[in-house]
Scaffold this motif. Structure first.
Motif, PDB file in Angstrom:
ATOM      1  N   GLN A 173      37.491 -29.299  39.084  1.00  0.00           N
ATOM      2  CA  GLN A 173      36.853 -28.541  37.941  1.00  0.00           C
ATOM      3  C   GLN A 173      35.487 -28.050  38.252  1.00  0.00           C
ATOM      4  O   GLN A 173      35.047 -27.179  37.544  1.00  0.00           O
ATOM      5  CB  GLN A 173      36.908 -29.477  36.680  1.00  0.00           C
ATOM      6  N   CYS A 208      34.835 -24.294  38.387  1.00  0.00           N
ATOM      7  CA  CYS A 208      35.973 -23.549  37.891  1.00  0.00           C
ATOM      8  C   CYS A 208      35.374 -22.474  36.670  1.00  0.00           C
ATOM      9  O   CYS A 208      34.380 -22.700  35.885  1.00  0.00           O
ATOM     10  CB  CYS A 208      36.891 -24.507  37.372  1.00  0.00           C
ATOM     11  N   ARG A 252      36.934 -21.575  34.418  1.00  0.00           N
ATOM     12  CA  ARG A 252      37.598 -21.455  33.183  1.00  0.00           C
ATOM     13  C   ARG A 252      36.901 -22.781  32.542  1.00  0.00           C
ATOM     14  O   ARG A 252      37.426 -22.993  31.298  1.00  0.00           O
ATOM     15  CB  ARG A 252      38.947 -21.844  33.556  1.00  0.00           C
ATOM     16  N   ASN A 253      35.884 -23.488  32.940  1.00  0.00           N
ATOM     17  CA  ASN A 253      35.169 -24.448  32.131  1.00  0.00           C
ATOM     18  C   ASN A 253      34.495 -24.105  30.738  1.00  0.00           C
ATOM     19  O   ASN A 253      34.902 -25.138  29.930  1.00  0.00           O
ATOM     20  CB  ASN A 253      33.916 -24.806  32.816  1.00  0.00           C
ATOM     21  N   PHE A 300      37.877 -24.648  28.841  1.00  0.00           N
ATOM     22  CA  PHE A 300      38.237 -26.152  28.794  1.00  0.00           C
ATOM     23  C   PHE A 300      37.334 -26.880  27.787  1.00  0.00           C
ATOM     24  O   PHE A 300      37.800 -27.498  26.874  1.00  0.00           O
ATOM     25  CB  PHE A 300      37.772 -26.736  30.290  1.00  0.00           C
ATOM     26  N   CYS A 332      42.310 -22.342  29.652  1.00  0.00           N
ATOM     27  CA  CYS A 332      42.050 -23.361  30.790  1.00  0.00           C
ATOM     28  C   CYS A 332      43.433 -23.704  30.758  1.00  0.00           C
ATOM     29  O   CYS A 332      44.317 -23.672  29.920  1.00  0.00           O
ATOM     30  CB  CYS A 332      41.273 -24.531  29.929  1.00  0.00           C
ATOM     31  N   LEU A 333      43.756 -24.232  32.106  1.00  0.00           N
ATOM     32  CA  LEU A 333      45.017 -24.511  32.600  1.00  0.00           C
ATOM     33  C   LEU A 333      45.455 -26.017  32.508  1.00  0.00           C
ATOM     34  O   LEU A 333      46.505 -26.438  32.627  1.00  0.00           O
ATOM     35  CB  LEU A 333      45.269 -24.027  34.133  1.00  0.00           C
ATOM     36  N   TYR A 334      44.691 -26.844  31.865  1.00  0.00           N
ATOM     37  CA  TYR A 334      44.729 -28.208  31.675  1.00  0.00           C
ATOM     38  C   TYR A 334      45.816 -28.414  30.292  1.00  0.00           C
ATOM     39  O   TYR A 334      46.639 -29.550  30.694  1.00  0.00           O
ATOM     40  CB  TYR A 334      43.440 -28.945  31.434  1.00  0.00           C
ATOM     41  N   CYS A 365      47.034 -28.571  34.766  1.00  0.00           N
ATOM     42  CA  CYS A 365      46.071 -28.420  35.876  1.00  0.00           C
ATOM     43  C   CYS A 365      45.572 -29.787  35.998  1.00  0.00           C
ATOM     44  O   CYS A 365      45.170 -30.504  35.074  1.00  0.00           O
ATOM     45  CB  CYS A 365      45.060 -27.490  35.424  1.00  0.00           C
ATOM     46  N   GLY A 372      42.666 -30.376  37.696  1.00  0.00           N
ATOM     47  CA  GLY A 372      41.230 -30.041  38.034  1.00  0.00           C
ATOM     48  C   GLY A 372      40.234 -31.051  37.520  1.00  0.00           C
ATOM     49  O   GLY A 372      39.257 -31.664  38.393  1.00  0.00           O
ATOM     50  N   PRO A 373      40.436 -31.812  36.225  1.00  0.00           N
ATOM     51  CA  PRO A 373      39.402 -32.612  36.033  1.00  0.00           C
ATOM     52  C   PRO A 373      39.619 -34.006  36.332  1.00  0.00           C
ATOM     53  O   PRO A 373      38.774 -35.048  36.125  1.00  0.00           O
ATOM     54  CB  PRO A 373      39.676 -32.588  33.775  1.00  0.00           C
ATOM     55  N   THR A 394      42.582 -22.246  40.625  1.00  0.00           N
ATOM     56  CA  THR A 394      42.385 -21.949  39.241  1.00  0.00           C
ATOM     57  C   THR A 394      41.854 -21.003  38.913  1.00  0.00           C
ATOM     58  O   THR A 394      41.982 -20.496  37.747  1.00  0.00           O
ATOM     59  CB  THR A 394      41.471 -23.502  38.696  1.00  0.00           C
TER      60      THR A 394
HETATM   61  S1  SF4 Z   1      41.368 -27.984  33.803  1.00  0.00           S
HETATM   62 FE1  SF4 Z   1      41.735 -26.718  35.772  1.00  0.00          FE
HETATM   63  S2  SF4 Z   1      41.677 -24.555  34.876  1.00  0.00           S
HETATM   64 FE2  SF4 Z   1      40.763 -25.699  33.210  1.00  0.00          FE
HETATM   65  S3  SF4 Z   1      38.631 -25.621  33.701  1.00  0.00           S
HETATM   66 FE3  SF4 Z   1      39.323 -27.672  34.806  1.00  0.00          FE
HETATM   67  S4  SF4 Z   1      39.948 -26.770  36.746  1.00  0.00           S
HETATM   68 FE4  SF4 Z   1      39.619 -25.172  35.540  1.00  0.00          FE
END
Ligand code: SF4
Ligand code: SF4
Ligand code: SF4
Lengths: 320, 104
Positions: free
Chosen positions: A200, A203, A205-206, A209, A224-226, A231, A233-234, A252
């Motif tokens: 993340q 990224c 998309r923070n 997020f 955000c893809l979480y 996702c 990423g975090p 991402t």
């Molecule tokens: S959860 Fe994924 S898409 Fe969202 S900010 Fe974090 S890394 Fe990027």
């Protein structure tokens, strides 16, 4: 001049492909500019048959000093611990791995299969695969917990499915130029320089997020893809948004969720149907929360973020 | 959808919910698997069948349950547009409403 030998066990060659796509330095630069002598590599080596066996035996006997032993792919133990399913140069590959690891100054595991067992070790693990010093998160693996190479280091783990070419070349260059001892490793023996931060980190998309705006489709630029698309990423350690892929982008950034491929549990949930590209939830709350955040904190954060979200966070700001 | 159309639709939904439309608030989808099943049901509906959408979604015009769950904290809720951004629903909603596809 540092001698490097690269072998493959239970592997798809993905890390070799990644390595051969390296730029700055490229695989050729490693030879011409950094004094790395590639003794043999599955895609580059010219020796075959008896000549290859001789080359390997010379490494094992010490006639040819082995500075860097790189292993890609899992150590295959099937059937019944014999390793006969993966024979190479006249014997089970696992015997070569044991012997060569014992004489190498540095041992480097490249990719998830070599580090933790990866996809081949997914339950029910029919090939009885192991990583060099781990099986998933369990320390030990094929070489055992106490293994140290001649330089006094455990196996250097460079996970990924595949590993980014720069993660490979930078570590190989550090070792070849005498800075191998300076590589700081985390508790999973990954170089901290790459695996201390999160996917993340960096990224694009923070902001989404933070304001809890979800992307609901692949490739969608907003959101955000979480929250919906799984996702990881975090909670994944990798520099994918700091050291970009092909110097261009990352999963991402292009709207594809991180699958957490640098963590020992990859592929997560043993690939059970419905677990890929989908945020796993329990009573509406994600099962896997961002590293270091508890459920109470997550709920409080969500309320605060939603309340504070500015109007622009809901709109598509990427106008072409 | 234009803002006036969204306002009209919001009023229509408000009217349906306030006049006692019985919706399936239970069972709440325990995991993503039951959640996906509700989405499948919604996808199978004709696009103009608003009533069925509200029923299957389990809409309420008040916060729901002991935790007083509501759209405002739901990750699909767009605060400024007052909109549910879950593609299978895609309707205007009020912050104090709720449906069983709620998640954060
Ligand atoms: S959860 Fe994924 S898409 Fe969202 S900010 Fe974090 S890394 Fe990027
Ligand atoms: S973004 Fe995630 S899945 Fe993709 S390479 Fe990086 S760590 Fe692996
Ligand atoms: S999914 Fe349900 S709770 Fe969430 S915003 Fe939409 S209508 Fe509200």
């Amino acid at each position: 001049m540092a001698n490097l030998l690269w072998l493959q066990g239970g592997a798809c060659s993905g890390n070799t492909m990644s390595f051969l796509n390296a730029e700055e330095p490229s695989a050729c630069d490693l030879v011409t500019d950094f004094g790395i002598n590639v003794l043999w590599h599955p895609s580059l080596g010219v020796e075959l048959g008896d000549n290859l066996q001789r080359l390997l035996n010379d490494c094992v006997s010490g006639k040819t000093p082995l500075d860097i032993f790189v292993f890609e792919g899992s150590v295959v133990n099937a059937p019944n611990g014999t390793g006969e399913w993966n024979r190479f140069a006249g014997k089970p590959m696992k015997q070569w791995v044991k012997a060569l690891s014992g004489v190498a100054t540095f041992v480097v595991a490249i990719g998830d299969c070599a580090t933790w067992g990866g996809i081949p070790a997914t339950a029910p693990n029919p090939s009885e695969s192991q990583g060099l010093q781990f099986l998933k998160r369990n320390h030990g693996g094929f070489l055992g917990k106490e293994f140290r190479s001649k330089a006094g280091l455990p196996v250097i783990n460079i996970p990924g499915c595949p590993a980014h070419p720069d993660w490979i070349t930078q570590i190989v260059v550090a070792v070849a130029t005498g800075r191998g001892g300076e590589i700081g490793l985390d508790e999973l023996q990954r170089p901290k320089t790459f695996f201390q931060s999160f996917t993340q980190t960096g990224c694009t998309r923070n902001m989404h997020f933070a304001y809890k705006v979800s992307a609901t489709e692949f490739g969608q630029r907003k959101g955000c893809l979480y929250y919906d698309l799984g996702c990881r990423g975090p909670m994944t350690h990798s520099p994918c948004n700091r050291i970009l892929w092909n110097r261009q982008s990352s999963k991402t950034r292009s709207g594809m969720p991180c699958l957490g491929c640098t963590e020992p549990e990859f592929p997560f949930f043993d690939l059970a149907p419905g677990t890929v590209f989908k945020t796993q939830t329990v009573m509406g709350i994600p099962k896997d929360l961002p590293t270091g955040v508890d459920k109470k904190g997550y709920i409080a954060l969500t309320g605060a973020a939603k309340n504070a979200a500015p109007a622009w966070a809901e709109q598509d700001m990427f106008i072409v | 959808m234009r803002p006036e159309e969204e306002d009209r639709l919001l009023e229509k939904i408000r009217h349906l919910l306030e006049s006692g439309l019985k919706t399936q608030t239970e069972p709440f989808p325990e995991t993503h698997i039951e959640f996906a099943r509700i989405l499948d049901e919604l996808r199978a509906l004709p696009q103009e069948d608003l009533r069925a959408k509200l029923v299957i979604g389990g809409f309420t015009h008040t916060p729901y349950g002991p935790d007083q769950m509501r759209c405002l904290e739901c990750m699909y809720y767009l605060v400024h547009r007052k909109w549910c951004d879950l593609p299978e629903l895609a309707v205007p909603v009020e912050p104090d409403w709720w449906c069983r596809l709620w998640r954060i």
